[in-house]
Design a protein around this motif. Structure first.
Motif, PDB file in Angstrom:
ATOM      1  N   GLU A 294     -22.028  19.519  34.047  1.00 31.56           N
ATOM      2  CA  GLU A 294     -21.633  18.125  34.044  1.00 31.56           C
ATOM      3  C   GLU A 294     -22.843  17.261  34.396  1.00 31.56           C
ATOM      4  N   ASN A 295     -22.850  16.043  33.889  1.00 34.52           N
ATOM      5  CA  ASN A 295     -23.990  15.170  34.136  1.00 34.52           C
ATOM      6  C   ASN A 295     -24.188  14.871  35.614  1.00 34.52           C
ATOM      7  N   SER A 296     -23.092  14.748  36.358  1.00 29.00           N
ATOM      8  CA  SER A 296     -23.215  14.488  37.795  1.00 29.00           C
ATOM      9  C   SER A 296     -23.879  15.665  38.495  1.00 29.00           C
TER      10      SER A 296
ATOM     11  N   TRP B  48     -24.596   8.308  30.195  1.00 24.58           N
ATOM     12  CA  TRP B  48     -24.123   8.565  31.559  1.00 24.58           C
ATOM     13  C   TRP B  48     -24.960   7.789  32.566  1.00 24.58           C
TER      14      TRP B  48
ATOM     15  N   THR C 105     -14.802  12.520  29.085  1.00 25.45           N
ATOM     16  CA  THR C 105     -15.546  12.419  30.336  1.00 25.45           C
ATOM     17  C   THR C 105     -16.164  13.777  30.633  1.00 25.45           C
ATOM     18  N   GLU C 106     -16.743  13.908  31.810  1.00 20.71           N
ATOM     19  CA  GLU C 106     -17.326  15.200  32.176  1.00 20.71           C
ATOM     20  C   GLU C 106     -16.262  16.294  32.233  1.00 20.71           C
ATOM     21  N   ASN C 107     -15.031  15.905  32.574  1.00 25.00           N
ATOM     22  CA  ASN C 107     -13.962  16.887  32.720  1.00 25.00           C
ATOM     23  C   ASN C 107     -13.056  16.987  31.502  1.00 25.00           C
TER      24      ASN C 107
ATOM     25  N   LYS D  27     -13.247  17.413  27.427  1.00 24.77           N
ATOM     26  CA  LYS D  27     -14.194  17.754  26.369  1.00 24.77           C
ATOM     27  C   LYS D  27     -14.113  16.794  25.204  1.00 24.77           C
TER      28      LYS D  27
END
Length: 476
Positions: A97-99, A131, A399-401, A403
């Motif tokens: 994930e980007n975070s 992001w 989002t990151e969560n 797909k």
């Protein structure tokens, strides 16, 4: 000729990490109760990082001849990537994930992993720019705290071309002083000098909430307080590039902030422009004479990215293949919860008689970004009435969560949109029911009634962190 067998070496060191024979260091990462211990070898770590070399020299062995380190600020997920990089020299970011990648960047800085530090900055700024823009305030502040040069340049380029990205951000007033100074020093900042002055004054006032709201009530002590707060910012305003009209309208009321000589020179420059002055004259900013291409203007949102806006526009036009650039629609921000309030009645009040609107919300707890497109006019005084539409839809954005994004189109046209301003109800059929205060209440719901699909994972009532409403119009 020298033959190098790097692949075999990397594989052997990976095996050593997975089966740490003769380890002499344990590193506990994260905080209890979810901390994790890694068994590693000091000679490998200190050869790859000056941070570990220093730490191992400072740390004694315990009775088992093992050195114990704790890194509570680094998560196990992040450190697992780092320790594999240290041992085998490889890293894979595709599934992260980007975070997590950003946290990996912060950890790389702490552990003095210069090679990884540069790679991660380049990766984020080239592969995950959307992001970075969506989390702009946090990213920008961190880039200065950690001296991330590549990320700093990325952010400064955006700010210079699109100043509203930071000046109209809900986080602007909380910017650290050094960050604000770095912005107003930019030679190519595309903002009139008098507006820069306005923002600096605004920032200073917020830092002193006890100052009277009415400037006519200010005392000399009030001006001295603001002057002290802004002492490091004021020298970077290019006063001699502000028109005489704006000097009178904007600077004159705050003349007590200026040193007497500077204030005299500012006025003298207009009265006798050919006469020499002793104050430093900063060069004018490099303001572009051409309008920047519309496609490069970022959407004014704290929730969605340009890519999200392109996807929503594709759904509006019922495109099978999503737009990837040159968005044909302008997204004009009408409502922002943090500024206008989170009650649904705000939508009715501000968007009265406005059609073609997009509502976006970030769900509390899950981070899901959901919303809907409403082609119909919104009415401020309406009591419990359904409206028909064939073109409305609800959605959940990638989002990151999540797909892939989800679009849910109306199936029962006569139950497309529901308004009831008397009880603060606004609904896209049953798939998205917005009710009451979106932030403090948990009355909003998601289902599949009257629309194709469910867009939210929460089956019970939910609240939101943020919400925005946009007017969507074809670009001229």
């Amino acid at each position: 000729m020298t033959t190098k067998f790097y692949d075999r070496l990397s594989n052997d060191l990976t095996q050593l990490l997975e089966n740490p024979i003769d380890y002499n260091v344990t590193i506990e990462v994260g905080e209890a109760p979810i901390s994790q211990i890694f068994e590693v070898h000091s000679y490998i770590l200190q050869s790859r990082s000056t941070y570990f070399k220093k730490k191992f020299n400072e740390s004694p062995f315990n009775e088992n001849h093992v050195k114990e380190l704790k890194l509570p600020n680094i998560s196990a997920k992040v450190f697992d990537v780092i320790i594999k990089y240290i041992y085998d020299g490889t890293i894979s970011l595709e599934k992260l994930e980007n975070s997590i990648i950003f946290n990996l960047l912060i950890a790389s800085h702490e552990l003095d992993l210069d090679e990884l530090l540069e790679h991660l900055q380049t990766h984020l700024s080239t592969k995950n720019a959307s992001w970075l823009r969506l989390n702009f305030a946090h990213v920008y502040q961190t880039s200065f705290q950690k001296n991330f040069k590549i990320i700093q340049k990325f952010c400064n380029d955006i700010i210079a071309k699109h100043p509203d990205t930071i000046f109209e951000s809900e986080n602007f007033n909380s910017l650290p002083e050094d960050v604000l100074i770095s912005i107003i020093r930019l030679d190519d900042l595309q903002l009139e000098e008098d507006k820069i002055w306005d923002y600096v004054i605004q920032w200073g006032k917020v830092k002193n909430s006890n100052l009277p709201a009415n400037l006519n009530e200010w005392t000399s002590d009030n001006f001295l307080t603001l002057k002290t707060t802004l002492k490091n910012c004021l020298p970077h305003i290019r006063y001699f590039n502000i028109s005489s009209e704006q000097v009178f309208n904007k600077l004159y009321p705050y003349q007590q902030l200026f040193e007497p000589k500077l204030w005299l020179d500012i006025n003298a420059k207009f009265l006798a422009p050919k006469n020499p002055i002793s104050s430093t004259i900063l060069p004018p900013r490099n303001i572009l004479n051409v309008t920047l291409p519309t496609r490069t203007t970022p959407i004014p949102s704290n929730i969605i990215t340009d890519e999200h806006a392109l996807e929503i526009s594709s759904w509006i036009d019922r495109k099978e293949t999503p737009y990837i650039e040159n968005n044909p629609y302008e997204f004009k921000l009408l409502v922002r919860g943090s500024k206008d309030g989170f009650d649904v009645k705000t939508i009715f009040e501000i968007c009265d008689k406005v059609s073609n609107t997009v509502i976006v919300l970030k769900v509390e707890g899950t981070g899901e970004i959901i919303g809907g497109y409403n082609p119909l006019e919104i009415y401020s005084n309406i009591y419990g009435q359904w409206y028909s539409s064939q073109d409305s839809f609800a959605f959940s954005l990638k989002t990151e969560n999540l797909k892939n994004s989800i679009v849910s189109r109306v199936t029962n046209y006569n139950r497309a949109i529901y308004y009831d301003s008397s009880v603060s109800y606004f609904q896209f059929g049953g798939t998205l029911r917005l009710r009451g205060n979106l932030k403090t209440g948990k009355e909003s719901l998601c289902s599949t009634e009257y629309y194709e699909k469910k867009i939210c994972s929460n089956s019970d009532g939910f609240s939101v962190e943020k919400f925005e409403v946009f007017k969507v119009s074809p670009k001229k």
